[in-house]
Scaffold this motif. Structure first.
Motif, short mmCIF file in Angstrom:
data_model
loop_
_atom_site.label_atom_id
_atom_site.label_comp_id
_atom_site.label_asym_id
_atom_site.label_seq_id
_atom_site.Cartn_x
_atom_site.Cartn_y
_atom_site.Cartn_z
N PRO A 173 -73.75 -31.57 -69.76
CA PRO A 173 -73.20 -32.40 -68.63
C PRO A 173 -72.11 -33.48 -69.28
N VAL A 174 -72.46 -34.06 -70.39
CA VAL A 174 -71.73 -34.86 -71.08
C VAL A 174 -70.13 -34.45 -71.09
N MET A 175 -70.02 -33.42 -71.85
CA MET A 175 -68.89 -32.66 -71.89
C MET A 175 -67.93 -32.36 -70.66
N ILE A 176 -68.79 -32.19 -69.64
CA ILE A 176 -68.13 -32.03 -68.12
C ILE A 176 -67.64 -33.17 -67.61
N VAL A 177 -68.46 -34.31 -67.82
CA VAL A 177 -67.98 -35.55 -67.42
C VAL A 177 -66.77 -36.06 -68.07
N ILE A 178 -66.63 -35.82 -69.47
CA ILE A 178 -65.55 -36.36 -70.17
C ILE A 178 -64.37 -35.46 -69.91
N PHE A 179 -64.62 -34.00 -69.59
CA PHE A 179 -63.56 -33.16 -69.10
C PHE A 179 -62.87 -33.72 -67.72
N ALA A 180 -63.70 -33.86 -66.75
CA ALA A 180 -63.60 -34.42 -65.34
C ALA A 180 -62.69 -35.69 -65.32
N GLY A 181 -63.04 -36.80 -66.38
CA GLY A 181 -62.51 -37.69 -66.55
C GLY A 181 -61.04 -37.64 -67.07
N VAL A 182 -60.82 -36.89 -68.29
CA VAL A 182 -59.52 -36.36 -68.76
C VAL A 182 -58.70 -35.71 -67.65
#
Length: 191
Positions: A173-182
């Motif tokens: 989920p952390v990687m998905i949040v970072i991806f979504a933010g970028v």
């Protein structure tokens, strides 16, 4: 000079009152949150968005999302962010202490008493009932935040991609949040 001292005293009392408000507001949220960070979301919405108007729904979503990505407990991180927004570092400290204090007190009390009743049928059923209520509260918060967060074609596309990555890809989920933010930043930059 006497008027300046009087005004300074008024400002100091107002600042102290705000810190106590932060502490007791988060103390109340911490006292009635049962089930972790996600269960806290409806209480945060009710207290800080609707009642106190210290943050908007959008800011709460941002703080909560960042709180999930940063190390530590989501409730603690979110409290720290809201406290910092309202009163800087001292506000962050007041909010953090406020959210943690009820848990410490309850854990100490429960640990000393509950070990005698852990197999009691009534206690087991009470915890099962509490879990059902927590799920309903989380669902209510998700629906409210859904209306704010998933809007427009880009929002729906991001939702579909992130959900797919979470369910099918097994991504953190952390990687998905970072991806979504970028992706959101690039989308806004492209516009």
């Amino acid at each position: 000079k006497a008027d300046i001292i009087k005004i300074k005293g008024i400002f100091e009392r107002c600042a102290m009152k705000m810190l106590w408000d932060l502490f007791f507001s988060f103390f109340r949220v911490g006292l009635f949150t049962f089930g972790g960070g996600a269960a806290m979301l409806p209480l945060l919405q009710a207290e800080f968005v609707e009642r106190r108007k210290w943050v908007t729904d959008s800011e709460l979503m941002d703080f909560y999302s960042i709180g999930q990505c940063t190390p530590g407990i989501i409730a603690l991180n979110t409290a720290t962010f809201i406290g910092y927004k309202e009163k800087g570092v001292i506000g962050a400290v007041a909010a953090t202490i406020g959210i943690v204090t009820p848990s410490l007190i309850i854990i100490l009390l429960v640990a000393s008493v509950l070990r005698n009743y852990v197999d009691n049928e009534y206690v087991v059923h009470a915890f099962a009932g509490i879990r059902v209520v927590v799920v309903a509260l989380i669902l209510d918060a998700v629906v409210r935040l859904w209306k704010q967060g998933v809007v427009g074609r880009f929002g729906w596309a991001m939702f579909a991609v992130c959900l797919s990555l979470l369910i099918l890809g097994g991504f953190s989920p952390v990687m998905i949040v970072i991806f979504a933010g970028v992706a959101g930043y690039l989308y806004q930059f492209w516009l």
